[in-house]
Each structure stands twice: as structure tokens, then as C-alpha cells.
Design an enzyme around this catalytic site. Structure first.
Site, short mmCIF file in Angstrom:
data_model
loop_
_atom_site.label_atom_id
_atom_site.label_comp_id
_atom_site.label_asym_id
_atom_site.label_seq_id
_atom_site.Cartn_x
_atom_site.Cartn_y
_atom_site.Cartn_z
N GLU A 97 47.34 70.83 57.41
CA GLU A 97 46.88 71.00 56.03
C GLU A 97 45.58 70.25 55.87
OE1 GLU A 97 50.01 69.57 53.39
OE2 GLU A 97 51.45 70.32 54.85
N LYS A 108 43.30 67.49 54.08
CA LYS A 108 43.57 66.24 53.38
C LYS A 108 42.65 66.17 52.16
CE LYS A 108 44.39 61.36 54.39
NZ LYS A 108 43.64 60.68 53.35
N ASP A 150 40.92 64.86 48.89
CA ASP A 150 40.51 63.52 48.54
C ASP A 150 40.50 63.36 47.02
OD1 ASP A 150 39.80 61.00 49.10
OD2 ASP A 150 37.70 61.42 49.55
N TYR A 175 51.58 69.30 48.20
CA TYR A 175 51.81 69.40 49.63
C TYR A 175 53.19 68.97 50.12
CZ TYR A 175 50.22 64.59 49.10
OH TYR A 175 50.05 63.31 48.67
N LYS A 196 40.72 62.03 60.38
CA LYS A 196 39.62 61.86 59.42
C LYS A 196 38.35 62.51 59.94
CE LYS A 196 41.31 58.70 56.39
NZ LYS A 196 40.93 58.15 55.14
N CYS A 198 6.58 49.06 34.58
CA CYS A 198 6.99 50.44 34.38
C CYS A 198 5.92 51.40 34.94
CB CYS A 198 7.20 50.72 32.90
SG CYS A 198 7.56 52.44 32.55
N CYS A 244 4.29 53.25 31.72
CA CYS A 244 3.58 52.59 30.62
C CYS A 244 3.14 51.18 30.98
CB CYS A 244 4.44 52.57 29.37
SG CYS A 244 5.81 51.40 29.46
N CYS A 281 12.79 49.51 31.42
CA CYS A 281 11.52 49.35 30.73
C CYS A 281 11.85 49.12 29.27
CB CYS A 281 10.66 50.60 30.89
SG CYS A 281 9.27 50.61 29.73
N CYS A 301 6.92 54.06 25.55
CA CYS A 301 6.96 54.55 26.92
C CYS A 301 7.22 56.07 26.89
CB CYS A 301 8.08 53.81 27.66
SG CYS A 301 8.22 54.26 29.39
P1 AMP Z 1 45.70 57.19 53.00
O1 AMP Z 1 45.39 56.96 51.54
O2 AMP Z 1 44.50 57.21 53.87
O3 AMP Z 1 46.84 56.35 53.48
O4 AMP Z 1 46.22 58.70 53.08
C1 AMP Z 1 47.42 59.05 52.51
C2 AMP Z 1 47.16 59.88 51.30
O5 AMP Z 1 46.58 61.13 51.62
C3 AMP Z 1 48.44 60.27 50.63
O6 AMP Z 1 48.88 59.27 49.75
C4 AMP Z 1 48.06 61.51 49.89
O7 AMP Z 1 47.72 61.16 48.57
C5 AMP Z 1 46.80 62.01 50.55
N1 AMP Z 1 46.87 63.41 50.99
C6 AMP Z 1 45.90 64.33 50.75
N2 AMP Z 1 46.22 65.51 51.25
C7 AMP Z 1 47.43 65.39 51.83
C8 AMP Z 1 48.29 66.31 52.50
N3 AMP Z 1 47.95 67.59 52.70
N4 AMP Z 1 49.47 65.82 52.96
C9 AMP Z 1 49.80 64.51 52.77
N5 AMP Z 1 49.03 63.62 52.13
C10 AMP Z 1 47.85 64.04 51.67
ZN ZN Z 2 7.79 52.31 30.33
#
Ligand code: AMP
Ligand code: ZN
Length: 664
Positions: A111, A113, A115, A222, A309, A403, A406, A421, A427
Site C-alpha cells: 500500500e 504510505k 503522509d 487501511y 521510505k 528595504c 523604500c 519594513c 513603502c
Molecule cells: P511512523 O509514523 O513512521 O511510525 O509510521 C507509522 C504510521 O504510518 C502509522 O501510524 C500510520 O498513521 C501511517 N500510515 C500511512 N499509510 C499507512 C498504511 N497504508 N498502512 C499503515 N500505516 C500507514
Molecule cells: Zn519598504
């Protein structure tokens, strides 16, 4: 048709449209029609509180205020993930697994990951009952009312689900929505948010869920946890979650061999920039639940899963010149002008350097070869210097102290990373920036006038502040470049029309630092007119919802400047709205000032929303939970016994709907 049936039908229909739009990404109704139906449902629900439903689509708009989030223990712990950074790391992990499982063939689900901010959602009988942040993995914060506003989180599931389970996922802020939010912040004179991830997790902790509702958050799921779920594999779990109505990205793939896993990683390492949201890697999970159980957990993470990662994409290029931009508020932003270079699919020519400290810390100089990275941020950033390529003649960067526009000496206040500034009224970019903000769509929305014309009018000496706009005449405008009779007429007319714009938007248009649209609305509502707002002290301002010290101080300082006062007095003379209009005010009083009410249960003559509006219109505050600060608990039918006990314990008087009406 019976009312109850009608309400049910509307709820079902809206739920389905919502699902199609936010989960499947496939609109089946126009926005307008959707809004009309939602309004119809809202009106029916208001009239018939006896049909209240905690998963009605009308709850998406938010409105609950949470002062402090309750800590909740996770029924099932939220684990972390082990990280790997290379193919070798991954192969080692697979060998370890194979050793534990013996000869059995092992399959993997790969899957993305995502963010963002992790979340655990609890469903009972198909209804969302709780949304809790990850916290330390053992316990987190209850952010249910905020979660309910996220459109892709189903409040009511489609059929076939177990009676009780938790589902885990990630709340993300897709790039497009993030960019829009930042655009607005820049227009408001606020610093843009750094990256989507922090903004997503910050959003979950906002006190006003109506503000969360305005943010384009998304929820990607997930993993399902619970007892007796009868699930056999991770891939089946994803499939089921999708069937129940959750948003589960399609990228997930069942891989039978290590080669397939590596292919998946390679593919997404190259293509992840095409995704609408941020990802920082791939998560590889052993597919069979039985295998997962055999492998178990270490003290902090499952042995059956591994994160891989991605490396942030990085290129090096030459920094030709450092230039400095002056914003509407006078903030100075250093900009790196780069030798154009291709990065993550786009040509990069400029990068933000943030501030003087950043330049000094990395020792960035003109002529240097620098490393440029695209992380979550939309604007690429410089992460370091290739010192091996530094020219011999290189000199340390001297940050400007005057600045660039000005020539006024710059200032920097303690604790602020930016230089400013201070020449607010002399300005040029600050002057034109303020006027441009005043005329912008969300402020006075002046038709027939654009940003470039503002600059032209300023250059020609026709305007110096936004009050001057009201003195412009057709005759003055016609001789200007690219200005025909018709456009001159439109401009003058557009300015004249702006006197109809309501007070809350005028307040926003004034360009008080940190006073964005929402804050302006709150201030207009609390103070009703500019004269009482001008008199307010920092302490008084801070008693208004969402107004902190920083905003309060900025408001007070704005009104203590005589130039601003003079401009406002001129605007008043031209007829600009400086008070909430009479028909809005009509039903408003100060009768309940200083009192906080908690409303609970179902009422006879009023809906809960009507009751809350009455409280606010009469100067009172609506609280979400009972505390020692609550003045009254307004109790209707079917109020939970725990609320009563709590109110009695704290000595909070419990009053009925009739008692309340008598107070007014
Ligand atoms: P870390 O924060 O680096 O420990 O990574 C773990 C976190 O990745 C988990 O707490 C999830 O919130 C996040 N995460 C994002 N996508 C996934 C996924 N597909 N499966 C599991 N965890 C995920
Ligand atoms: Zn200025």
C-alpha cells in the site's frame, strides 16, 4: 408523504451523492442541487427535532465548539511501523519472516504510505461513534465532532459490516486544497502553512468544527481491527472496507513475490508525484491474517508489516542571485533565483529561503551550487550547499538591512524569524498590497478594478490608500494608459457599489494583520459596529471565540494608529458599512452577556439550532460540554442522565425551555 419518511429519503439521497462525490470522485448531482436539498433537510430537521440522527448529512457543516479534547484509551493499541530504506533492508525482513513461518508461501499486500495524521474511527451498528487521534498509541484525543465534518468519512455505512469495529487510516490534506488555503492566507497577510501534513493534524485540533468543515480534508483507510471479524487477509480487509463505504485508495496491490513488491516500490517512487496527496513511502504487509497472528508484534510495531521510505527527490543547481520580496504586511521574504532545473516533473527556477536565519544556518551564498528538494511543500526548498563547488571568490551572504523598495531600515522583533519594513504608509508594495487586498473578491469585491490598475493609479499619484478610491472620477481615469471611457465608468461605478458590502467583509478588507475572513466575522458578530470594536481592550477581545492574544494585540494596535482612524472616518463619510445591518441586529440583545449555556436533549417549540442561535443573538455563549464555567444547562426531553449528574455535581442550574424563554 409522512415527514419522517421525507427526512429519511433526503438523508439517504444526500448520503449517496456525498459518497459518489467524495469517495468515488464521481459527481452525480450539481453543487447547486446538492445545496438546495441539504437546505431542505436542514429546515425539516430544525422543525422536527424529534427525528434527530447523529449521522445525518447535515452534521457535515460542523458548529460544535470543543474547548479541550477528551483523552480516550484505544481499545486496540495503535502501533508504529518499522522503517526500511533499501532493498537489502526489505530482503532481510522477508528472510526473518520466512524463518518464523517455515516453508509456507508468503504473500504481501503493498500500500502507499499516506503522509498525514493517523486516526482511529469506531463504528457501532454501522454508525460512526468515535474518532480518536493516535496520541502515544495507547491513548489519544477524541476529535469526533471534527471528524464528522470530513466528507469522505462515512457517518453511516453501507450493509454487511460487523456490529462493532475500529478502522484506522490517515487524514490528509490533498495538494490542491492545501494550495488554495495558502493562497487565501497570503491574501490575508498571514504566513502560508509549511506543509500539508502538519496542517492536516493541526486541523483535527481546531476548537470550532465549522472551521474544520471548511478545510478540504480527506480520509484514507487501511486497516480494520476488532474481535471476531472473520477476515482472512489484508487484501480482503481493504476490499470489505471499500464495500462498506470507506475511501481505500486503489493503488494497493497483492504481490506474490519479492520481485513484485520491488516493482510496486519502483513504480510509485517514480509516479507518486501524480497522486493528489502526499505519500512518503510504501507499506508492505503480510497478506494472510493467520500469518500476521503467528508473527505478532514487537514492543512498538507489528512484525508482519514494514514501511519503505522514499528518498526525497533532490537535484543540484546553481544559485544565481538572492532577491527580496516585500509583502503587504511589510514582511521580507528572501528568494533564491536558480539556474532552471527539472525536479519531480516540473522546472524549478525559484525557491524560498524563508528568512535570514535559514540562510545563515546553511551558509547559502550567491554563486553556490545548492541541493534543491521537493518535500510536502509546494515551493521547493534548498536543503544544503555543495561546498566542493563553492567558487574561490565566494563571500558570505549579507542579509539586507534596508528595504529593497523604500530603503527604510528593517526591523525584527524578538522571537520573529522575519524582518519587516516598518514604513507601512510609505513603502510602495505595502501601500498597493493593502489596496489590492481591499478590492479583492472576498473583501469589497470591487468590479472593474484589478491589481495592475491599482499599481497604475498609485504610480500616477491618484491613490495612496483605499479611501482615495472613492474620490476617483471618470475624467481623471480616461487619460490613463489602456483606460477607455467604458472601463473608467465601470471602475467608478464598482467603487460606488462597494458601500453595500456588509460590515464583516469591510472589517476583513481593512487588512488588519491576522484578521482573516473568519476572524472578521467573529469580531463583527461580537461587537456589532466599528466604534465598539475600536474601544475594545486586548483582554476583552480575547474573550471572543477563536481570538487569541496575537490577534487581539494586532486589532488594538491597528486602531491606535491615527492614519487608520482617519481613513476609517473618511470611509464612513463615503457611506461604507461600519455596523451590522439593522435587520440582522433586530433580534439581537445583550441580555445573556457573559453567560454560557449548554443545550441538551430535544425541545418542544424550538430546534436545538434555533435555541443556540437565540442564545448567541442575545449575547450568550454556547458551550459543548458541562464544566464549572457553565452558567445554565438547558435541558430538553431525552437528555442523557450523565449530563444531569454532571451538572448537579458541579452545581450548574438545570433549566427548561420555558425557563429559558422567560429569561428573554
Ligand atoms: P511512523 O509514523 O513512521 O511510525 O509510521 C507509522 C504510521 O504510518 C502509522 O501510524 C500510520 O498513521 C501511517 N500510515 C500511512 N499509510 C499507512 C498504511 N497504508 N498502512 C499503515 N500505516 C500507514
Ligand atoms: Zn519598504
Amino acid at each position: 408523504m409522512e415527514i419522517k419518511q421525507k427526512i429519511e429519503n433526503l438523508r439517504t439521497e444526500l448520503r449517496e451523492h456525498n459518497y459518489n462525490y467524495y469517495v468515488l470522485d464521481n459527481a452525480t448531482i450539481s453543487d447547486f442541487e446538492f445545496d438546495m436539498k441539504l437546505k431542505e433537510l436542514q429546515a425539516l430537521e430544525a422543525k422536527h427535532p424529534e427525528f434527530y440522527d447523529a449521522s445525518s448529512p447535515t452534521l457535515r457543516v460542523g458548529g460544535t465548539i470543543t474547548k479541550s479534547f477528551e483523552t480516550v484509551v484505544h481499545e486496540h493499541r495503535m502501533y508504529s511501523l518499522d522503517n526500511s530504506y533499501s532493498k537489502e533492508d526489505l530482503e532481510d525482513w522477508e528472510k526473518r519472516i520466512q524463518r518464523i513461518l517455515g516453508d509456507a508461501p508468503v504473500e504481501f499486500t503493498c500500500e502507499l504510505k499516506y503522509d498525514g495524521a493517523s486516526i482511529s474511527l469506531t463504528y457501532e451498528n454501522g454508525q460512526l461513534v468515535k474518532g480518536v487521534t493516535r496520541g502515544d498509541g495507547f491513548q489519544g484525543d477524541d476529535v469526533t465532532s471534527n471528524i464528522k465534518t470530513i466528507r469522505s468519512v462515512p457517518l453511516q455505512l453501507k450493509g454487511g459490516y460487523p456490529p462493532k469495529f475500529d478502522i484506522r487510516g490517515e487524514i490528509v490534506l490533498p495538494f490542491e486544497g492545501f494550495a488554495k488555503m495558502n493562497q487565501e492566507r497570503i491574501e490575508n497577510g498571514e504566513d502560508p502553512y509549511m506543509n500539508p501534513r502538519n496542517t492536516a493534524s493541526g486541523s483535527l485540533k481546531l476548537q470550532d468544527s465549522a472551521l474544520v468543515a471548511e478545510r478540504p480534508l480527506d480520509c484514507l483507510l487501511y486497516s480494520i481491527v476488532g474481535v471476531n471479524l472473520k477476515l482472512e487477509s489484508q487484501s480482503q480487509m481493504l476490499e470489505k472496507a471499500r464495500d462498506w463505504g470507506f475511501k481505500v485508495p486503489k493503488a494497493a496491490k497483492l504481490c506474490k513475490t519479492t520481485e513484485e513488491v520491488l516493482e510496486f516500490i519502483d513504480h510509485w517512487d517514480k509516479h507518486r508525484h501524480e497522486l493528489p496527496y502526499e505519500t512518503d513511502g510504501v507499506v508492505i504487509k503480510v497478506n494472510s491474517i493467520q500469518h500476521q497472528e503467528e508473527l505478532g508484534y514487537t514492543s512498538k510495531s507489528p512484525r508482519w508489516a514494514m514501511a519503505y521510505k522514499f528518498k526525497a527527490e533532490q537535484v543540484s543547481t546553481v544559485l544565481n542571485e538572492i532577491t527580496y520580496q516585500v509583502g503587504r504586511t511589510g514582511a521580507i521574504t528572501p528568494v533564491a533565483n536558480l539556474e532552471p532545473v527539472l525536479l519531480a516533473g516540473t522546472t524549478v527556477k525559484r525557491a524560498s529561503l524563508h528568512n535570514a536565519d535559514q540562510i545563515e544556518k546553511l551558509d547559502i551564498r550567491e554563486g553556490d551550487t545548492v541541493f534543491v528538494e521537493k518535500g510536502g511543500e509546494i515551493i521547493p526548498k534548498i536543503v544544503g550547499v555543495d561546498f566542493t563547488k563553492r567558487p574561490i571568490s565566494s563571500q558570505p551572504t549579507q542579509y539586507i538591512d534596508h528595504c529593497p523598495e523604500c530603503n527604510t531600515p528593517l526591523e525584527r522583533t524578538e522571537g520573529d524569524a522575519k524582518h519587516y519594513c516598518p514604513n507601512e504608509y510609505g513603502c510602495p508594495p505595502q501601500i498597493t498590497g493593502r489596496i489590492q487586498h481591499y478590492i479583492s473578491r472576498k473583501a469589497m469585491d470591487i468590479e472593474g478594478l484589478g491589481g495592475e490598475t491599482v499599481e497604475l493609479l498609485f504610480k500616477e499619484g491618484l491613490i495612496e490608500n483605499y479611501a482615495d478610491l472613492y474620490l476617483l472620477t471618470k475624467e481623471q481615469l480616461i487619460p490613463l494608459e489602456r483606460m477607455a471611457e467604458k472601463s473608467a465608468e465601470n471602475l467608478v461605478k464598482g467603487v460606488a457599489e462597494s458601500v453595500k458590502i456588509p460590515f464583516e467583509r469591510v472589517l476583513f478588507a481593512l487588512g488588519i494583520r491576522f484578521v482573516g475572513e473568519t476572524v472578521a466575522k467573529k469580531l463583527a458578530k461580537a461587537y456589532k459596529n466599528i466604534d465598539s470594536l475600536m474601544m475594545a481592550t486586548v483582554e476583552e477581545l480575547m474573550t471572543v471565540d477563536e481570538i487569541g492574544q496575537r490577534i487581539a494585540e494586532s486589532v488594538v494596535s491597528f486602531f491606535s494608529n491615527w492614519i487608520n482612524m482617519e481613513i476609517i472616518s473618511r470611509l464612513k463619510g463615503y457611506g461604507v458599512q461600519f455596523e451590522v445591518s439593522a435587520d440582522k441586529l433586530e433580534n439581537q440583545t445583550d441580555l445573556l452577556k457573559g453567560q454560557t449555556f449548554v443545550v441538551s436533549g430535544v425541545f418542544e417549540t424550538l430546534s436545538r439550532d434555533e435555541l443556540k442561535k437565540l442564545i448567541e443573538d442575545n449575547g450568550g455563549k454556547v458551550g459543548s460540554s458541562i464544566s464549572s464555567k457553565t452558567s445554565y444547562l438547558v435541558a430538553g426531553d431525552k437528555m442523557g442522565p450523565s449530563k444531569r449528574t454532571k451538572a448537579e455535581g458541579l452545581g450548574v442550574p438545570i433549566i427548561s425551555e420555558t425557563d429559558f424563554m422567560n429569561m428573554l
